[in-house]
Design a protein around this motif. Structure first.
Motif, PDB file in Angstrom:
ATOM      1  N   ALA A 151       0.875  -1.177   0.000  1.00 53.05           N
ATOM      2  CA  ALA A 151       0.000   0.000   0.000  1.00 53.05           C
ATOM      3  C   ALA A 151       0.911   1.227   0.000  1.00 53.05           C
ATOM      4  O   ALA A 151       1.471   1.600   1.039  1.00 53.05           O
ATOM      5  CB  ALA A 151      -0.913  -0.010   1.214  1.00 53.05           C
ATOM      6  N   LEU A 171      -1.023  -1.202  -4.485  1.00 51.06           N
ATOM      7  CA  LEU A 171      -2.014  -0.139  -4.490  1.00 51.06           C
ATOM      8  C   LEU A 171      -1.256   1.160  -4.244  1.00 51.06           C
ATOM      9  O   LEU A 171      -0.338   1.198  -3.423  1.00 51.06           O
ATOM     10  CB  LEU A 171      -3.056  -0.346  -3.391  1.00 51.06           C
ATOM     11  CG  LEU A 171      -3.783  -1.705  -3.366  1.00 51.06           C
ATOM     12  CD1 LEU A 171      -4.672  -1.788  -2.137  1.00 51.06           C
ATOM     13  CD2 LEU A 171      -4.595  -1.898  -4.629  1.00 51.06           C
ATOM     14  N   CYS A 223      -0.573   2.684 -12.885  1.00 47.91           N
ATOM     15  CA  CYS A 223      -1.681   1.757 -13.077  1.00 47.91           C
ATOM     16  C   CYS A 223      -1.875   1.460 -14.564  1.00 47.91           C
ATOM     17  O   CYS A 223      -2.069   0.304 -14.961  1.00 47.91           O
ATOM     18  CB  CYS A 223      -2.950   2.348 -12.469  1.00 47.91           C
ATOM     19  SG  CYS A 223      -4.337   1.198 -12.362  1.00 47.91           S
ATOM     20  N   ARG A 230      -4.195  -0.950  -8.515  1.00 48.65           N
ATOM     21  CA  ARG A 230      -5.242   0.059  -8.451  1.00 48.65           C
ATOM     22  C   ARG A 230      -4.677   1.361  -7.886  1.00 48.65           C
ATOM     23  O   ARG A 230      -3.895   1.347  -6.923  1.00 48.65           O
ATOM     24  CB  ARG A 230      -6.390  -0.414  -7.566  1.00 48.65           C
ATOM     25  CG  ARG A 230      -7.579   0.526  -7.517  1.00 48.65           C
ATOM     26  CD  ARG A 230      -8.731  -0.116  -6.764  1.00 48.65           C
ATOM     27  NE  ARG A 230      -9.188  -1.349  -7.431  1.00 48.65           N
ATOM     28  CZ  ARG A 230      -9.996  -2.241  -6.876  1.00 48.65           C
ATOM     29  NH1 ARG A 230     -10.429  -2.060  -5.645  1.00 48.65           N
ATOM     30  NH2 ARG A 230     -10.373  -3.311  -7.539  1.00 48.65           N
ATOM     31  N   THR A 232      -5.691   4.851  -5.998  1.00 51.01           N
ATOM     32  CA  THR A 232      -6.788   5.272  -5.126  1.00 51.01           C
ATOM     33  C   THR A 232      -6.567   6.706  -4.652  1.00 51.01           C
ATOM     34  O   THR A 232      -5.465   7.240  -4.729  1.00 51.01           O
ATOM     35  CB  THR A 232      -6.901   4.365  -3.885  1.00 51.01           C
ATOM     36  OG1 THR A 232      -5.837   4.686  -2.966  1.00 51.01           O
ATOM     37  CG2 THR A 232      -6.817   2.900  -4.256  1.00 51.01           C
ATOM     38  N   THR A 240      -8.957   0.351   0.928  1.00 50.10           N
ATOM     39  CA  THR A 240      -8.879  -0.483  -0.276  1.00 50.10           C
ATOM     40  C   THR A 240      -7.947  -1.656  -0.060  1.00 50.10           C
ATOM     41  O   THR A 240      -8.233  -2.783  -0.482  1.00 50.10           O
ATOM     42  CB  THR A 240      -8.401   0.363  -1.469  1.00 50.10           C
ATOM     43  OG1 THR A 240      -9.264   1.493  -1.630  1.00 50.10           O
ATOM     44  CG2 THR A 240      -8.405  -0.457  -2.748  1.00 50.10           C
TER      45      THR A 240
END
Length: 328
Positions: A151, A171, A223, A230, A232, A240
């Motif tokens: 993340a 992410l 991405c 993903r 975000t 997420t």
């Protein structure tokens, strides 16, 4: 629950969240590499953990890149020997790295910074030990039996990008953050699997573009390039990540582990072979006037109050050979 001063570890609904506590600047260092490796090993022995999230301790931070100060400190003894070794330099590096890979196997029985580390401090072997452990962490993530989600809420460049690429999912929060193999901007090469993973994720043409130019991508660009699962909004990143982790937790852990193994088997060449081939090339690049000049310039600009992002923007338009003289 704190695993070490460099790691904070939290558990929620069979998901372990590892937060990296980096020093100012967000640079990766050997103590953080060792702490993260030890944490990942300990999580494998906890039956209640089904997925792992790797992120930064504070919003806006992930891994800016590996500490250039540490790279050049441990490269200095090798740099001093390079003119004497000449054509034997790659063979000497391969031999030293092979010994280092054998020595770090003792880490399982005794703490890091053991007797061998103390004896080898200030010698070329110290750099080999640090590099071997950094690459071992990449292999550990790549072969980890549990799914790992990166993340990214900050810059993930150089070794930070390589660490993220070794995870199963990435992410990334939108904003001023960048993902990139920036080594060519600082006189180095991606030395911990970056090229290996980029070729497989994006193809050789895009990998060449990213690595040779040191391109830095924002979340949406990454991405679109297939490097991030993903993109975000910043406030939604952790939610997420946990939603994705919960999807994975619902699957059979045996199935997930088997699928990961099959995916690795399907690759045409092994990461270990790619790392072994890149090691002498990385050390060669680290022991050049261009690399040393880049480190000196970075320290000067940071001392003047510029940020790492400003420094890299400056580097992207700089001829590295002008500052250091001809390559050798």
């Amino acid at each position: 629950m704190n695993a070490s001063p460099h790691i904070s570890l939290h558990f929620h609904e069979q998901v372990a969240t590892i937060r990296l506590c980096l020093d100012d600047g967000g640079y990766m260092t050997a103590p953080v590499v060792n702490a993260l490796y030890d944490t990942l090993r300990s999580l494998q022995r906890q039956p209640g953990v089904r997925a792992v999230i790797l992120t930064g301790e504070h919003p806006g931070t992930f891994i800016t890149h590996y500490s250039l100060a540490e790279i050049h400190r441990v490269s200095a003894p090798t740099l001093a020997l390079k003119p004497w070794l000449r054509g034997a330099f790659p063979l000497a590096i391969r031999t030293t790295m092979a010994l280092a890979r054998q020595w770090i196997r003792r880490d399982r029985q005794r703490p890091h910074e053991g007797r061998i580390d103390r004896w080898m401090r200030g010698t070329p072997v110290e750099g080999a030990l640090l590099y071997a452990r950094a690459n071992r962490l990449i292999r550990t993530l790549r072969h980890y039996p549990l799914p790992v989600i990166a993340a990214i809420h900050g810059d993930a460049q150089g070794y930070g990008m390589e660490l993220a690429l070794a995870c199963d999912f990435r992410l990334m929060a939108r904003g001023r953050y960048r993902l990139g193999q920036i080594e060519t901007l600082v006189g180095l090469i991606p030395g911990s699997g970056g090229i290996h993973h980029l070729v497989k994720l994006t193809g050789s043409a895009k990998a060449a573009e990213l690595c040779l130019l040191g391109m830095r991508l924002d979340a949406d660009q990454a991405c679109q390039a297939g490097l991030v699962y993903r993109a975000t909004d910043p406030d939604a990143l952790e939610q997420t990540a946990h939603q994705l982790a919960q999807q994975l937790v619902q699957k059979s852990p045996t199935t997930l582990s088997a699928i990961k193994a099959c995916l690795r088997d399907s690759e045409s060449s092994s990461l270990a072979l790619s790392l072994a081939r890149s090691e002498p090339r990385f050390m060669d690049a680290a022991c050049t006037p261009q690399s040393l000049a880049c480190y000196t310039q970075q320290q000067q600009q940071l001392a003047e109050g510029k940020t790492s992002a400003q420094y890299l923007e400056h580097q992207s338009t700089l001829n590295l050979n002008d500052a250091a003289g001809p390559a050798r």
